[in-house]
Structures are given as C-alpha cells and as structure tokens.
Scaffold this motif. Structure first.
Motif, short mmCIF file in Angstrom:
data_model
loop_
_atom_site.label_atom_id
_atom_site.label_comp_id
_atom_site.label_asym_id
_atom_site.label_seq_id
_atom_site.Cartn_x
_atom_site.Cartn_y
_atom_site.Cartn_z
N ALA A 13 36.71 53.87 43.97
CA ALA A 13 35.17 53.21 42.96
C ALA A 13 35.57 52.08 42.23
N GLY A 14 37.19 51.38 41.89
CA GLY A 14 37.45 50.38 41.11
C GLY A 14 38.82 50.78 42.13
N LEU A 15 39.21 49.20 41.58
CA LEU A 15 40.92 48.98 41.42
C LEU A 15 41.05 47.54 41.04
N VAL A 16 42.53 47.40 40.15
CA VAL A 16 42.83 46.57 39.90
C VAL A 16 43.74 45.93 40.44
N ILE A 17 43.72 44.24 40.19
CA ILE A 17 44.96 43.69 41.12
C ILE A 17 45.00 43.03 40.18
N SER A 18 46.76 42.57 39.80
CA SER A 18 47.16 41.90 39.24
C SER A 18 48.02 40.51 39.61
N GLY A 19 46.94 39.67 39.69
CA GLY A 19 47.16 38.84 40.47
C GLY A 19 48.12 37.65 39.84
N THR A 20 48.52 36.52 41.35
CA THR A 20 49.08 35.28 40.84
C THR A 20 48.59 34.32 40.02
N GLY A 21 49.56 33.49 38.95
CA GLY A 21 48.98 32.71 38.14
C GLY A 21 47.47 32.22 37.69
N LEU A 22 46.48 31.86 38.65
CA LEU A 22 45.30 31.94 37.66
C LEU A 22 44.06 33.64 38.46
N GLY A 23 45.06 34.10 39.12
CA GLY A 23 44.41 35.39 39.67
C GLY A 23 44.17 35.30 41.30
N HIS A 24 45.15 34.75 41.86
CA HIS A 24 45.11 34.98 43.38
C HIS A 24 45.81 35.96 43.84
N VAL A 25 45.40 36.30 45.57
CA VAL A 25 46.36 37.00 46.44
C VAL A 25 46.15 35.98 47.87
N ALA A 26 46.94 36.43 48.61
CA ALA A 26 47.20 36.27 49.47
C ALA A 26 46.36 35.77 50.52
N THR A 27 46.22 35.24 50.78
CA THR A 27 44.20 34.60 51.52
C THR A 27 44.17 35.19 53.05
N GLY A 28 45.35 36.19 53.43
CA GLY A 28 45.05 37.43 54.42
C GLY A 28 44.16 38.68 53.43
N TRP A 29 44.78 38.64 51.96
CA TRP A 29 43.86 39.09 51.63
C TRP A 29 42.41 39.74 51.49
N VAL A 30 41.71 38.28 51.44
CA VAL A 30 40.49 37.60 51.22
C VAL A 30 39.24 39.26 52.35
N PRO A 31 39.93 39.00 52.93
CA PRO A 31 38.47 39.74 54.47
C PRO A 31 38.49 41.38 53.67
N LYS A 32 39.72 42.14 53.25
CA LYS A 32 40.17 43.47 53.62
C LYS A 32 39.58 43.54 52.13
N LEU A 33 39.25 43.11 50.60
CA LEU A 33 39.19 42.69 49.86
C LEU A 33 37.42 42.80 49.45
N ARG A 34 36.97 42.07 50.55
CA ARG A 34 35.81 41.36 50.54
C ARG A 34 34.45 43.27 51.30
#
Length: 116
Positions: A13-34
C-alpha cells in the motif's frame, strides 16, 4: 542498485524511499515507481541528508519522479518519521489523493514549513 530491488514491494500500500540529496533515485527506477503508483502504492520520497528537504523540481530525475504519477515529496521528514506517518495515514485514509495531502501536512511537528 537495479530497479528490480523494488519487486519485493509490489502490491504494498505504501513505500518510503530515502533518496539522495534533494530526494532522488537512479533514473532506471522511475518506470518501476510509475508502475507501482499506477497499481495503487503511495510512494513517499525522503532525503538521506539529516537536515535535508526534498525538492524534486530542481533536477531532471526529480521532475521525472513527480511526472511518474505522484511521488509524494516528504518535505524535511526523517525517513523513519515518514514511515510511521505513512502507516497511520494509510490505516486511516482510504482515498489515495487525500493520503498524499495528509503526508504533506504537518500533523505533529514532523514537518517544518521552512528549512533554516
């Protein structure tokens, strides 16, 4: 890390991600998160920086996360605080849009409106 590490969270139901800097992840994660967001997972982005604030409008990856269907910016919440808050929000608010709003609302002093 490859985006396949997110596979274990499918159906959550939910997921918290601890991203880098201003809150980023690897570009390759974006489609999976979408895909996860489209399947109903509320995804909240926090920062690994102790006094960091998430702002996903500065760099392309952050803008891609926002365009992915609504990664919720966790403001300056610590990842642990965001996790507990997300558990409470999802347990009390069935509407995903309202849950997103609550995650960005200071309920108990967990969010400061302004970084100092």
């Amino acid at each position: 890390m490859p985006s396949s590490v997110l596979d274990v969270f499918e159906g959550y139901a939910g997921l918290v991600i601890s991203g880098t800097g201003l809150g980023h992840v690897a570009t390759g994660w974006v489609p999976k998160l979408r895909e996860m967001i489209e399947d109903g997972t509320t995804v909240v982005m926090t920062s690994q920086c102790l006094h960091g604030r998430v702002c996903d409008r500065v760099y392309n990856t952050g803008r891609d996360l926002l365009a992915a269907g609504g990664v919720v910016e966790g403001e300056d919440m610590l990842p642990e605080a965001a996790l507990v808050k997300l558990m409470w929000v999802l347990g009390n608010e069935p509407d995903p849009e309202r849950a997103k709003t609550l995650m960005q609302t200071d309920l108990a002093g967990e969010i400061r409106r302004r970084s100092v």
